[in-house]
Structures are given as structure tokens and as C-alpha cells.
Scaffold this motif. Structure first.
Motif, mmCIF file in Angstrom:
data_model
loop_
_atom_site.group_PDB
_atom_site.id
_atom_site.type_symbol
_atom_site.label_atom_id
_atom_site.label_comp_id
_atom_site.label_asym_id
_atom_site.label_seq_id
_atom_site.Cartn_x
_atom_site.Cartn_y
_atom_site.Cartn_z
ATOM 1 N N ASP A 156 0.829 -1.210 0.000
ATOM 2 C CA ASP A 156 0.000 0.000 0.000
ATOM 3 C C ASP A 156 0.864 1.260 0.000
ATOM 4 O O ASP A 156 0.573 2.222 -0.725
ATOM 5 N N GLU A 157 1.926 1.254 0.797
ATOM 6 C CA GLU A 157 2.805 2.421 0.847
ATOM 7 C C GLU A 157 3.538 2.618 -0.474
ATOM 8 O O GLU A 157 3.697 3.748 -0.948
ATOM 9 N N ALA A 158 3.994 1.527 -1.082
ATOM 10 C CA ALA A 158 4.700 1.619 -2.355
ATOM 11 C C ALA A 158 3.785 2.182 -3.442
ATOM 12 O O ALA A 158 4.221 2.997 -4.278
ATOM 13 N N ILE A 159 2.523 1.783 -3.460
ATOM 14 C CA ILE A 159 1.576 2.291 -4.455
ATOM 15 C C ILE A 159 1.295 3.773 -4.231
ATOM 16 O O ILE A 159 1.205 4.555 -5.195
ATOM 17 N N GLU A 160 1.198 4.192 -2.980
ATOM 18 C CA GLU A 160 0.993 5.614 -2.692
ATOM 19 C C GLU A 160 2.145 6.447 -3.256
ATOM 20 O O GLU A 160 1.929 7.508 -3.856
ATOM 21 N N VAL A 161 3.369 5.980 -3.058
ATOM 22 C CA VAL A 161 4.531 6.702 -3.573
ATOM 23 C C VAL A 161 4.521 6.703 -5.096
ATOM 24 O O VAL A 161 4.804 7.725 -5.745
#
Length: 291
Positions: free
Chosen positions: A109-114
Motif C-alpha cells: 500500500d505504501e509503495a503504491i501511494e509513492v
């Protein structure tokens, strides 16, 4: 007139051990949330670079996301050469060295946000013969490890660890001549690394002096196995023994293997055996989304 925003997701379905279906679903949800029209391309190993180039030309995406390892990322980056398309990385390979260099989270989820975020930087690449390297390429020991890993049955970091013992028993040092714009060095080597980045996917900083946006790349020469000197080098200690480790910061280099052909890998992809490499920096090659 309203112009729709487009995002292209490039997926390597066989890289690493992450569930690609989960990645597809979460990227699709985020694209819808941010009002992007999503297109998906799955690599097959047959003319992937040409296929991605055609998609970029026909779709004109505002953003490209890549879910795969370092080799897939470098290939997709080559496909957008000459554009200012924002490039997002979703770590999904066996060894995600580039994501480690950029401080990307292993949390999906964090990687997709970035990857969908507004923060980005331009980074260099290195052209090595006919290959493009964003990350770390090398000849010698590590390239043999990559070859053995690709032929093995176990993916992920465990697979690399299991193949290391076999690789250490098989490998032999080689003689190499390195010619740069300022010097010529001839030596015996265990491995010669063409390093645009700092870290292998294991998190080990093999090039503590590297900066992917400084217009230079490093050639790191490990001349033999010496655990004390290697440990000093990996922790950024500049007083390491130059009889064991050597580092050259350059824009161009010619690397000649003097006694035989040597194993060669580019960004985690085994390329075969070579006698000569010509490497040159490509400044500001691609624009990558970062935290």
C-alpha cells in the motif's frame, strides 16, 4: 476540453514471490481513486521492450508503474527514454535493489501511494555495450550467482542464499584491465561492479559513495575475499585497503577481461559471458517517483 489521465502498469508475472493479483487489484483501485485510466501489460520475455515502447507511443501515459524486479524496471525505463513520464516502482522482484536505494517501502500500500505521488527525481543510467543499467551490473562472482539463481528452483532471498555456497565453490578470479578518462588499472579481480546505485537487493551497500543523480557511476573492484576489509568498505570507511578493494568514479570506462570470458549480469538479469564492456553515463535518464 477534459483530457483523461492515463497510467500504464507493467507487470512481470514470474518475478519474486509477491502475489501479482493483489498488486493488480490495489493499483486498479488507486488509479480509479485518482481518476486515471489504467492499462496493464504483462511481460512474456518476447520483445517486451518493443511492446512497451509501442504502448507508450500509442497510449501517451502520464505515468508508468512497474511491478517487477530491477531488470524489468530498467527495461521499462529504457522504453520511455526521451520523455518526462513519471516512473513508479512497486517492488515485486526477488531482489529489489532499486527500491532499497530509493527508500521505498516493502509494504504494498505504501509503495503504491509513492508510485502515484507527486514527489519525483531524475536519475542517471549507465549504457553498457547494448544494455541499459539503472542499478548495479557486474562481471565475476555475483554474475555467476545470478546465473545459478536463475537456473535454481527457489525464488526470493532464500534462493540467493542457497546458491551462494555453490557459487563460491565454482568461481575463479580473473585478470582485468580498466581504462577510464583519467587512468588505466590492471589487476586480478573477484568481481568488477558497474555501480550506478548503492545497494544490492539484500540491503548491502556495495557502493557507499554512489549517487544516482550526480552524473557519475562507480567501478568497484573486489580483488579477493577479505572479510575485514570488505566490512570496512561496506560501512563507508574510506581507509579500506586498496590492495583488496578499489573504487573509481567515472563517466566512461572500458573493461577488458584479459585471460578469458567472464560471467556478466545487468540489474539482476544474467547476460552471458563477455571479454569486453564499454560503459558510459546517461545523465538524467528517467524521472522516478520517490517518497
Amino acid at each position: 476540453m477534459f483530457s483523461e489521465r492515463k497510467v500504464l502498469l507493467v507487470v512481470n508475472p514470474i518475478s519474486g514471490d509477491k502475489d501479482k493479483e493483489e498488486i493488480l487489484l490495489k493499483v486498479a483501485a488507486k488509479a480509479e481513486e485518482d481518476d486515471y485510466v489504467l492499462s496493464i501489460f504483462s511481460t512474456t520475455g518476447v520483445n517486451d521492450l518493443g511492446e512497451i515502447r509501442n504502448l507508450v507511443k500509442n497510449l501517451c501515459p502520464d505515468r508508468i508503474l512497474v511491478a517487477g524486479g530491477d531488470g524489468t524496471i530498467s527495461m521499462a525505463a529504457e522504453a520511455v527514454t526521451g520523455t518526462d513520464i513519471v516512473f513508479g516502482i512497486i517492488p515485486a522482484g526477488s531482489a529489489n535493489g532499486l527500491s532499497a536505494d530509493f527508500g521505498l517501502s516493502s509494504d504494498l500500500d505504501e509503495a503504491i501511494e509513492v508510485a502515484f505521488g507527486d514527489q519525483s527525481i531524475h536519475v542517471d543510467a549507465v549504457r553498457i555495450n547494448d544494455e541499459i543499467s539503472l542499478h548495479l551490473s557486474d562481471i565475476g562472482l555475483n554474475a555467476l550467482l545470478v546465473k545459478n539463481y536463475e537456473n535454481g528452483d527457489i525464488r526470493g532471498k532464500l534462493g540467493y542464499a542457497l546458491e551462494m555456497f555453490k557459487t563460491l565453490n565454482e568461481h575463479e578470479n580473473f585478470r582485468v584491465r580498466i581504462t577510464t578518462e583519467s587512468a588505466t588499472l590492471e589487476t586480478e579481480a573477484l568481481v568488477v561492479i558497474i555501480a550506478n546505485a548503492k545497494k544490492y537487493g539484500t540491503g548491502i551497500s556495495i557502493n557507499p559513495f554512489g549517487d544516482m543523480s550526480d552524473g557519475l557511476f562507480e567501478i568497484v573492484i573486489a580483488k579477493r575475499i577479505d572479510f575485514i576489509e570488505t566490512a570496512k568498505f561496506l560501512t563507508g570507511n574510506a581507509s579500506f585497503d586498496h590492495d583488496v578493494m578499489e573504487v573509481l568514479s567515472v563517466e566512461n570506462a572500458k573493461i577488458e577481461c584479459l585471460d578469458r570470458e567472464v560471467y556478466f549480469q545487468v540489474d539482476g538479469e544474467y547476460k552471458g559471458e563477455v571479454r569486453e564492456l564499454n560503459a558510459s553515463i546517461l545523465k538524467g535518464f528517467v524521472r522516478i517517483a520517490v517518497p
